[in-house]
Motif scaffolding. Structure first.
Motif, mmCIF file in Angstrom:
data_model
loop_
_atom_site.group_PDB
_atom_site.id
_atom_site.type_symbol
_atom_site.label_atom_id
_atom_site.label_comp_id
_atom_site.label_asym_id
_atom_site.label_seq_id
_atom_site.Cartn_x
_atom_site.Cartn_y
_atom_site.Cartn_z
ATOM 1 N N GLU A 1 0.842 -1.198 0.000
ATOM 2 C CA GLU A 1 0.000 0.000 0.000
ATOM 3 C C GLU A 1 0.878 1.249 0.000
ATOM 4 O O GLU A 1 0.519 2.266 -0.616
ATOM 5 C CB GLU A 1 -0.920 -0.022 1.215
ATOM 6 N N TRP A 2 1.982 1.183 0.681
ATOM 7 C CA TRP A 2 2.962 2.271 0.661
ATOM 8 C C TRP A 2 3.442 2.499 -0.774
ATOM 9 O O TRP A 2 3.424 3.628 -1.279
ATOM 10 C CB TRP A 2 4.118 1.892 1.584
ATOM 11 N N GLY A 3 3.855 1.440 -1.450
ATOM 12 C CA GLY A 3 4.325 1.575 -2.828
ATOM 13 C C GLY A 3 3.241 2.041 -3.774
ATOM 14 O O GLY A 3 3.488 2.872 -4.658
ATOM 15 N N ALA A 4 2.015 1.519 -3.595
ATOM 16 C CA ALA A 4 0.906 1.924 -4.462
ATOM 17 C C ALA A 4 0.595 3.405 -4.296
ATOM 18 O O ALA A 4 0.337 4.122 -5.275
ATOM 19 C CB ALA A 4 -0.333 1.089 -4.153
ATOM 20 N N MET A 5 0.643 3.893 -3.050
ATOM 21 C CA MET A 5 0.369 5.302 -2.805
ATOM 22 C C MET A 5 1.440 6.182 -3.439
ATOM 23 O O MET A 5 1.137 7.237 -4.017
ATOM 24 C CB MET A 5 0.313 5.542 -1.290
ATOM 25 N N GLN A 6 2.693 5.752 -3.372
ATOM 26 C CA GLN A 6 3.775 6.500 -4.010
ATOM 27 C C GLN A 6 3.542 6.592 -5.516
ATOM 28 O O GLN A 6 3.721 7.647 -6.135
ATOM 29 C CB GLN A 6 5.124 5.809 -3.739
ATOM 30 N N CYS A 7 3.126 5.479 -6.115
ATOM 31 C CA CYS A 7 2.867 5.439 -7.554
ATOM 32 C C CYS A 7 1.703 6.349 -7.926
ATOM 33 O O CYS A 7 1.767 7.089 -8.915
ATOM 34 C CB CYS A 7 2.589 4.008 -7.988
ATOM 35 N N LEU A 8 0.636 6.310 -7.141
ATOM 36 C CA LEU A 8 -0.539 7.134 -7.421
ATOM 37 C C LEU A 8 -0.185 8.627 -7.346
ATOM 38 O O LEU A 8 -0.620 9.423 -8.193
ATOM 39 C CB LEU A 8 -1.655 6.810 -6.430
ATOM 40 N N ILE A 9 0.600 8.995 -6.340
ATOM 41 C CA ILE A 9 1.006 10.401 -6.204
ATOM 42 C C ILE A 9 1.846 10.837 -7.399
ATOM 43 O O ILE A 9 1.670 11.931 -7.945
ATOM 44 C CB ILE A 9 1.774 10.613 -4.886
ATOM 45 N N GLU A 10 2.772 9.964 -7.829
ATOM 46 C CA GLU A 10 3.627 10.281 -8.975
ATOM 47 C C GLU A 10 2.806 10.526 -10.243
ATOM 48 O O GLU A 10 3.223 11.287 -11.120
ATOM 49 C CB GLU A 10 4.608 9.139 -9.209
ATOM 50 N N HIS A 11 1.653 9.877 -10.356
ATOM 51 C CA HIS A 11 0.810 10.016 -11.541
ATOM 52 C C HIS A 11 -0.304 11.040 -11.352
ATOM 53 O O HIS A 11 -1.257 11.086 -12.137
ATOM 54 C CB HIS A 11 0.217 8.664 -11.926
ATOM 55 N N GLY A 12 -0.203 11.857 -10.303
ATOM 56 C CA GLY A 12 -1.127 12.972 -10.156
ATOM 57 C C GLY A 12 -2.400 12.681 -9.397
ATOM 58 O O GLY A 12 -3.357 13.464 -9.461
ATOM 59 N N PHE A 13 -2.451 11.573 -8.653
ATOM 60 C CA PHE A 13 -3.626 11.244 -7.868
ATOM 61 C C PHE A 13 -3.411 11.636 -6.416
ATOM 62 O O PHE A 13 -2.303 11.506 -5.889
ATOM 63 C CB PHE A 13 -3.937 9.751 -7.949
ATOM 64 N N THR A 14 -4.471 12.081 -5.762
ATOM 65 C CA THR A 14 -4.375 12.458 -4.360
ATOM 66 C C THR A 14 -5.593 11.930 -3.612
ATOM 67 O O THR A 14 -6.718 11.987 -4.124
ATOM 68 C CB THR A 14 -4.284 13.993 -4.197
ATOM 69 N N PRO A 15 -5.411 11.358 -2.419
ATOM 70 C CA PRO A 15 -6.547 10.796 -1.688
ATOM 71 C C PRO A 15 -7.458 11.881 -1.119
ATOM 72 O O PRO A 15 -6.988 12.822 -0.489
ATOM 73 C CB PRO A 15 -5.884 9.978 -0.578
ATOM 74 N N LYS A 16 -8.744 11.721 -1.353
ATOM 75 C CA LYS A 16 -9.751 12.620 -0.796
ATOM 76 C C LYS A 16 -10.478 11.949 0.363
ATOM 77 O O LYS A 16 -10.845 12.594 1.344
ATOM 78 C CB LYS A 16 -10.761 13.002 -1.885
ATOM 79 N N VAL A 17 -10.677 10.635 0.246
ATOM 80 C CA VAL A 17 -11.357 9.844 1.271
ATOM 81 C C VAL A 17 -10.605 8.526 1.420
ATOM 82 O O VAL A 17 -10.250 7.897 0.428
ATOM 83 C CB VAL A 17 -12.828 9.562 0.892
#
Length: 356
Positions: A22-38
């Motif tokens: 989940e740590w790695g997935a979150m890093q990948c999502l941030i790199e591609h312009g995604f940010t958690p809202k919920v």
């Protein structure tokens, strides 16, 4: 050119060390312009969710790096990969320590003390930021020991989220003791709901139910080989126990979703049924249409011999599909059952879905 940020929902499962995916997935999502809202998290997923939502100055990547590096035990050079887990018997300096009050062991209700994790989370989490639901909404699931029911704790409510809520969600017995909150005792939320998608759905606005992309990081594979050793039996048992139950064809949540979708499409706008409490209660399930299930990588291993005593390579299969070949012992490959993919042109999403 500044990359456009896309807000998403995150469902973070429990799974101990597997939470590092989940740590790695979150890093990948941030790199591609995604940010958690919920975010909805349980067990190690609740720890990760709190580290994200409570990141000082909103620096999610830096805070995740600090957390996961702090709770990672260094690789021992003289132990085989399968035996590295034995190091955990001696505790983890930033996670837990074994109990040593042996003379009172007859009254123990746990094997370890999580005081180190309490200190770790207290140092890493900005609780004022964590409780600001306008920044990131977060829901944490724990199991009420007395009732056996799962309960969700969310920010933005009358009672703020505290360190005990986070620790309660990860209090897996018998390793960790239940955590007392308002005269109730709580164990790990993964005991009753290791995929807290419904908790996330209940936190969404009506608009978000229709438009917000939701990612669930599946830490446990649905399918697996028939185990041949006790170690493999234990491993497969845990996979079945904690896998994403939303995937099953007979899942009652799926049927409830299908029913509320049918009613929403067919009922007249002024129908009395739309005003009923059962109909309103089931409305959040419509958000599951935007739930994208992403499998974490897994590493199958094999011991191979033949009549000559020499094996040059081993090929691995998943449901009859070749997933890789290993040419040296210990034979292993790493593969991901579901791959994350999407198109950034508009709102077209092409990730594997939970519904089948």
């Amino acid at each position: 050119m500044t990359q456009k940020t896309v807000e998403i929902g995150l469902v973070l499962q429990g799974g101990g060390a597997l939470g590092s995916y989940e740590w790695g997935a979150m890093q990948c999502l941030i790199e591609h312009g995604f940010t958690p809202k919920v975010i909805a998290g349980v067990s190690i997923g609740a720890y990760t969710a709190a580290v994200i939502a409570g990141a000082p100055n909103g620096d999610i990547r830096e805070n995740l790096n600090k957390f996961w590096h702090s709770v990672t035990i260094d690789h021992h050079p003289f132990l085989q990969p399968d035996n590295q887990s034995w190091l955990s018997m001696f505790g983890n300096p930033n996670y837990w320590k074994p109990r040593t009050d042996f003379f009172s062991s007859s009254s123990w209700n746990s094997l370890n003390d999580v005081a180190p994790m309490r200190k770790t989370l207290t140092e890493l989490i900005d609780f004022e930021r964590l409780n600001n639901a306008e920044l990131i909404r977060i829901g944490i699931v724990a199991t009420n020991v007395r009732t056996g029911e799962g309960e969700s704790f969310m920010n933005g409510q009358k009672k703020p989220l505290k360190i005990d809520h986070i620790l309660a969600s990860g209090a897996l017995p018998p390793s960790f003791a239940p955590v007392e909150i308002d005269h109730h005792h709580y164990w790990d939320g993964g005991l009753v709901d290791n995929t807290p998608a419904l908790t996330l759905c209940r936190m969404l606005t009506e608009k978000e139910r229709k438009t917000l992309p939701i990612f669930c990081i599946d830490l446990f594979p649905e399918h697996g080989p028939i185990p041949k050793t006790l170690h493999e039996v234990q491993h497969r048992m845990l996979e079945i126990q904690y896998e994403n139950r939303l995937n099953g064809p007979d899942n009652v949540v799926k049927h409830a979703h299908d029913l509320i979708r049918l009613l929403s499409d067919k009922l007249p706008v002024n129908s009395e049924i739309r005003k009923s409490e059962p109909f309103k209660t089931l409305q959040p399930l419509l958000a599951l249409e935007n739930l994208h299930s992403v499998g974490a990588p897994h590493m199958p291993m094999a011991t191979a011999t033949d009549t000559d005593g020499v094996v040059t390579s081993v090929q691995f299969f998943d449901d009859g599909i070749a997933i890789g070949t290993a040419g040296a012992a210990p034979f292993s490959v790493t593969w991901t059952r579901c791959c994350l993919s999407w198109r950034r042109d508009g709102s077209v999403w092409t990730t594997p879905r939970c519904w089948r």
